[in-house]
Design a protein around this motif. Sequence first.
Motif, PDB file in Angstrom:
ATOM      1  N   ARG A 188       0.922  -0.958  -0.192  1.00  0.00           N
ATOM      2  CA  ARG A 188       0.260  -0.119  -0.084  1.00  0.00           C
ATOM      3  C   ARG A 188       0.775   1.316   0.298  1.00  0.00           C
ATOM      4  NH1 ARG A 188      -3.229  -1.173   5.982  1.00  0.00           N
ATOM      5  NH2 ARG A 188      -2.423  -3.088   5.902  1.00  0.00           N
ATOM      6  N   PRO A 189       0.641   2.540  -0.626  1.00  0.00           N
ATOM      7  CA  PRO A 189       0.915   3.700  -0.076  1.00  0.00           C
ATOM      8  C   PRO A 189       1.172   3.797   0.618  1.00  0.00           C
ATOM      9  CG  PRO A 189      -1.110   3.763  -1.056  1.00  0.00           C
ATOM     10  CD  PRO A 189      -0.899   2.651  -1.237  1.00  0.00           C
ATOM     11  N   CYS A 190       1.855   4.581   1.398  1.00  0.00           N
ATOM     12  CA  CYS A 190       2.425   5.869   2.309  1.00  0.00           C
ATOM     13  C   CYS A 190       2.739   6.703   2.502  1.00  0.00           C
ATOM     14  CB  CYS A 190       3.626   4.754   3.284  1.00  0.00           C
ATOM     15  SG  CYS A 190       5.272   4.859   2.199  1.00  0.00           S
ATOM     16  N   PRO A 191       2.826   7.639   3.075  1.00  0.00           N
ATOM     17  CA  PRO A 191       2.349   9.547   3.239  1.00  0.00           C
ATOM     18  C   PRO A 191       4.066   9.870   2.433  1.00  0.00           C
ATOM     19  CG  PRO A 191       2.588   9.061   5.201  1.00  0.00           C
ATOM     20  CD  PRO A 191       2.031   7.197   4.716  1.00  0.00           C
ATOM     21  N   VAL A 192       4.387  10.711   2.273  1.00  0.00           N
ATOM     22  CA  VAL A 192       5.402  11.591   1.417  1.00  0.00           C
ATOM     23  C   VAL A 192       5.110  12.842   1.707  1.00  0.00           C
ATOM     24  CG1 VAL A 192       7.722  10.961   0.185  1.00  0.00           C
ATOM     25  CG2 VAL A 192       6.210   9.446   0.327  1.00  0.00           C
ATOM     26  N   GLU A 248       7.270  24.739  -6.768  1.00  0.00           N
ATOM     27  CA  GLU A 248       8.010  26.292  -7.004  1.00  0.00           C
ATOM     28  C   GLU A 248       8.973  26.195  -6.032  1.00  0.00           C
ATOM     29  OE1 GLU A 248       5.248  26.351  -5.813  1.00  0.00           O
ATOM     30  OE2 GLU A 248       3.840  27.206  -7.806  1.00  0.00           O
ATOM     31  N   GLU A 249       9.209  25.353  -5.031  1.00  0.00           N
ATOM     32  CA  GLU A 249      10.179  25.404  -4.221  1.00  0.00           C
ATOM     33  C   GLU A 249      11.386  24.417  -4.552  1.00  0.00           C
ATOM     34  OE1 GLU A 249      11.432  25.281   0.344  1.00  0.00           O
ATOM     35  OE2 GLU A 249       9.268  25.415   0.340  1.00  0.00           O
ATOM     36  N   ALA A 250      10.755  23.470  -5.033  1.00  0.00           N
ATOM     37  CA  ALA A 250      11.409  22.376  -5.547  1.00  0.00           C
ATOM     38  C   ALA A 250      12.573  22.874  -7.090  1.00  0.00           C
ATOM     39  CB  ALA A 250      10.343  21.360  -5.720  1.00  0.00           C
ATOM     40  N   ILE A 251      11.558  23.336  -7.859  1.00  0.00           N
ATOM     41  CA  ILE A 251      12.286  23.473  -8.883  1.00  0.00           C
ATOM     42  C   ILE A 251      13.679  25.037  -8.608  1.00  0.00           C
ATOM     43  CG2 ILE A 251      11.692  25.519 -11.319  1.00  0.00           C
ATOM     44  CD1 ILE A 251       8.942  24.093 -10.861  1.00  0.00           C
ATOM     45  N   SER A 252      13.135  25.850  -7.358  1.00  0.00           N
ATOM     46  CA  SER A 252      14.060  26.817  -6.772  1.00  0.00           C
ATOM     47  C   SER A 252      15.738  25.918  -6.162  1.00  0.00           C
ATOM     48  CB  SER A 252      13.597  27.685  -5.938  1.00  0.00           C
ATOM     49  OG  SER A 252      13.122  26.623  -4.697  1.00  0.00           O
ATOM     50  N   LEU A 253      15.614  24.640  -6.067  1.00  0.00           N
ATOM     51  CA  LEU A 253      15.936  23.724  -5.432  1.00  0.00           C
ATOM     52  C   LEU A 253      17.192  22.820  -6.365  1.00  0.00           C
ATOM     53  CD1 LEU A 253      15.037  22.449  -2.364  1.00  0.00           C
ATOM     54  CD2 LEU A 253      16.576  24.754  -2.559  1.00  0.00           C
ATOM     55  N   MET A 254      16.453  23.114  -8.202  1.00  0.00           N
ATOM     56  CA  MET A 254      17.542  21.918  -8.735  1.00  0.00           C
ATOM     57  C   MET A 254      18.502  22.828  -9.234  1.00  0.00           C
ATOM     58  SD  MET A 254      15.367  21.968 -13.015  1.00  0.00           S
ATOM     59  CE  MET A 254      16.737  20.466 -13.420  1.00  0.00           C
ATOM     60  N   PRO A 255      19.658  21.301  -8.997  1.00  0.00           N
ATOM     61  CA  PRO A 255      21.408  22.188  -9.011  1.00  0.00           C
ATOM     62  C   PRO A 255      21.143  22.859 -10.650  1.00  0.00           C
ATOM     63  CG  PRO A 255      20.712  19.220  -8.605  1.00  0.00           C
ATOM     64  CD  PRO A 255      19.589  20.838  -8.734  1.00  0.00           C
ATOM     65  N   LEU A 260      12.065  14.837  -8.233  1.00  0.00           N
ATOM     66  CA  LEU A 260      13.569  14.564  -8.621  1.00  0.00           C
ATOM     67  C   LEU A 260      14.040  15.306  -6.983  1.00  0.00           C
ATOM     68  CD1 LEU A 260      13.821  16.237 -12.245  1.00  0.00           C
ATOM     69  CD2 LEU A 260      14.529  13.564 -11.456  1.00  0.00           C
ATOM     70  N   GLU A 261      13.183  16.070  -6.416  1.00  0.00           N
ATOM     71  CA  GLU A 261      13.821  16.893  -5.621  1.00  0.00           C
ATOM     72  C   GLU A 261      13.965  15.709  -4.005  1.00  0.00           C
ATOM     73  OE1 GLU A 261      14.189  19.197  -1.507  1.00  0.00           O
ATOM     74  OE2 GLU A 261      12.089  17.829  -2.312  1.00  0.00           O
ATOM     75  N   ARG A 262      12.861  14.794  -3.861  1.00  0.00           N
ATOM     76  CA  ARG A 262      12.817  14.044  -2.706  1.00  0.00           C
ATOM     77  C   ARG A 262      13.605  13.030  -3.134  1.00  0.00           C
ATOM     78  NH1 ARG A 262      12.999  10.705   0.082  1.00  0.00           N
ATOM     79  NH2 ARG A 262      11.771  10.386   1.721  1.00  0.00           N
ATOM     80  N   PHE A 263      14.085  12.273  -4.754  1.00  0.00           N
ATOM     81  CA  PHE A 263      14.398  11.533  -3.937  1.00  0.00           C
ATOM     82  C   PHE A 263      15.861  11.422  -4.346  1.00  0.00           C
ATOM     83  CE2 PHE A 263       9.977  10.596  -4.208  1.00  0.00           C
ATOM     84  CZ  PHE A 263      10.027   9.384  -3.136  1.00  0.00           C
ATOM     85  N   LEU A 264      16.283  12.628  -5.280  1.00  0.00           N
ATOM     86  CA  LEU A 264      17.810  13.099  -5.421  1.00  0.00           C
ATOM     87  C   LEU A 264      18.431  13.727  -5.111  1.00  0.00           C
ATOM     88  CD1 LEU A 264      17.601  11.844  -9.723  1.00  0.00           C
ATOM     89  CD2 LEU A 264      18.243  10.589  -8.092  1.00  0.00           C
ATOM     90  N   TRP A 265      17.631  15.211  -5.484  1.00  0.00           N
ATOM     91  CA  TRP A 265      18.568  16.550  -5.209  1.00  0.00           C
ATOM     92  C   TRP A 265      18.969  16.823  -3.334  1.00  0.00           C
ATOM     93  CZ3 TRP A 265      14.918  19.880  -7.807  1.00  0.00           C
ATOM     94  CH2 TRP A 265      15.208  19.503  -9.662  1.00  0.00           C
ATOM     95  N   ARG A 266      17.856  16.060  -2.916  1.00  0.00           N
ATOM     96  CA  ARG A 266      17.371  16.289  -0.917  1.00  0.00           C
ATOM     97  C   ARG A 266      18.441  15.524  -0.318  1.00  0.00           C
ATOM     98  NH1 ARG A 266      11.809  15.833   1.818  1.00  0.00           N
ATOM     99  NH2 ARG A 266      11.307  17.298  -0.010  1.00  0.00           N
TER     100      ARG A 266
END
Length: 584
Positions: free
Chosen positions: A173-177, A183-190, A380-386
Motif C-alpha cells: 500500500r502507499p505511505c505518506p511522503v 516552486e520551491e522544488a524547482i528553485s532547488l534544482m542544481p 526529483l527533489e525528494r529522491f535525488l537532490w535532497r
Amino acid sequence: MTSGSLGLRSGSYGSLQQQFQNSLFSIQTTPSPPPVPAARKNTKMFKEKEKLFHWICKFAPRKKVGMLLLCVVSALVFMWVLYVGKGEDGVSIQGIGFNNSSDFNYLGSSPTNVDQDISVQFNASVINKDENITSQPPSPPVYFTGYTLPPGNPCESFTLPPPPADKKRTGPRPCPVCYLPVEEAISLMPNASSFSPVLKSLTYTHEENSTRSEFGGSEFGGYPSLMQRSDSYDIRESMNVHCGFVRGRKPGRQTGFDINDSDLLDMEQCQGVVVASAIFGAYDLIQQPRNISETAKRNVCFFMFVDEVTEEFLRNSNDLDSGKRLGLWRIVVVHNLPYADPRRNGKVPKLLLHRLFPNARYSLWIDGKLELVVDPYQILERFLWRKNASFAISRHYKRFDAFVEAEANKAAGKYDNASIDFQVEFYKSEGLTPYSSAKLPITSDVPEGCVIIREHIPISNLFTCLWFNEVDRFTSRDQISYSTVRDKVMSKTNWTINMFLDCERRNFVIQGYHRDVLEHWAPPPPPGGVAVIHPPPPFVETLNKTSHGMSAETNVSAPTKKTPPKRGKDRKSGPRRHRKVAAG
C-alpha cells in the motif's frame, strides 16, 4: 590571426632564413678561416669585416654585383618586416588564451590541427618567457554537493508513520511522503551536475559486423566476450563499453530500435528533465499524468515509445492526433524492433535513456501500466537532490534476496527455468551471496524496477549500460541481475544508490491493469448512475412459474436468504407433525 596561419608562417621562417644564409655563402668566394684561439678572436673578426668591406667597395660598381647586393638588402628588409609581424601576432594569440586545454582538445580533432597546436604552444611559451607573463591555472570543476532544508521546514522533521493496523489488508500500500511545493522544488534544482567518482569520460562501442558469441548477446547489443565483460567492471577514468545501438550512425538510426528523424530531433532538443515510458504489443493502455504543474507542462519532456502494433490500436480508437500527441505524451513510433519479446524491447528505453536523450540532465522512467500523479520536479527533489544521489530506485515490497526473486520468477513462469538457473549459478560462481544484515547499509538486493529516477552523469550511465548488457546476455528479468551489477560498480567506487521504500513509490504512481484484463471487465456505469454489483446467480432447478407464482429470473437475481430456526410453540409442533407423518 588563427593558429593555423601562425603555424604556417612560423614554418616559412625557417625556409627564408635558410635561403638567406645560402645566398650569403654563395657571395663569399674565399673560404672561411680555421678556428683560432679565443684571445685572437676579436682581432681576426675585425680584419675579416675590413676585407669584406673592401671587397664590397671593389665589386659594387659592377652591374651584376650591385643588383645582387640590392636583392640581399631587400631580403633583409622583408625578413625584418616578417619578424615584427610574427612578434605582434604571437602576443595577440597569447592574449586570446589559446593555451587553454579545452581549445587544444577542440583543435586536435585532426592530425593537421595537432601540428598547429604544437606550434602555437611553443610560440606562446617563448613569449611568456621573454615578457614574464604568467598564465592563470584553470579553475577546478564545480559539482553539486547537496543541501539541507532550512530549520522549521515540515519535511525536515517528517517521519514515516506506522502502517495502519488493518489485519484484513496485508499487501502493499502507499505511505505518506513529504514533498516540497513545486516552486520551491524547482528553485532547488542544481545548477551543476553531481560528482562522478573515478569515471570522467564514457564512450560506447560501435560494431557494424559483430561476431556471434556462444555466451549470449544480440545484434543490437553486440556480443562482448567474457574478457570484455570483466574489463567493463574495471572502472577507470576513461572507458569504452557496449551499451546497445552498436550498429548505425547514431542511436535510433539504422541501429535496430529505429526512430524517425523528426522524432530524434525533438528528443535531442530535450535538455532538462524527461519523463519516459513505453508500450509494445498494445499490452497496456496509456495513462495520462495528473497533478502536473504548468511549469512542468512547459519544460518537462513527456515521451511515450510505442511500436507499430500499438500505434495502429491508438489510431483505431481515435486517441492519437495528427501531432503525435496524446494528452501530455509525445508519441514516438519505433520501427525495426531488435527483439521478438516485447518485454525485452521495453528494456531499451528503460535502461538506455541517456543514449536516446543525449542532452537531458535528469530522467524519470515509469512502466506503461503506471499513472504518474505527482509533479516530476517534486519527485526529483525528494529522491535525488535532497538525498544528494544520482540514481534512485525502490526496493521490492516483499523480497530482498536475489535467489528468492529467481525462484519467484520460476514459479510465476516469467521465464524458462533453465535460463534462470544458469544465470543464478553463474552469479554464484562470481561471489553472489544471499542477502543478510552483513550487507548493510544496502537494504535490499531486489528492486521494484518499474520506476527509475536518475541523473545522467558518466557513472550512472555506465551502471545502466552494464545492467542492460546483463539483460541482453542472460534473461530479461532485470531484478535478478541488478544486485550483481550494483555490487561490482560499488566495489570500485564510492558511488551509492538511493533505494527507497516501495510504499513511497506507490505514493507518486498508481499501478493499473494490463489491457487484456481491463477488456474482460464489465463496462463502467453511465455518468450519474449508481453501480450495482450483483452476486453470482445460484444454481437452481427449473421452477414451475404457475405453481410458485413467480419467475425463475427473480429467484436467480435475488440473494438467497437463510431461514431462521423456529422457536417456542412452533418449534415443538414441528417434530410432532413429523412423527404423525411418519406414523401414518
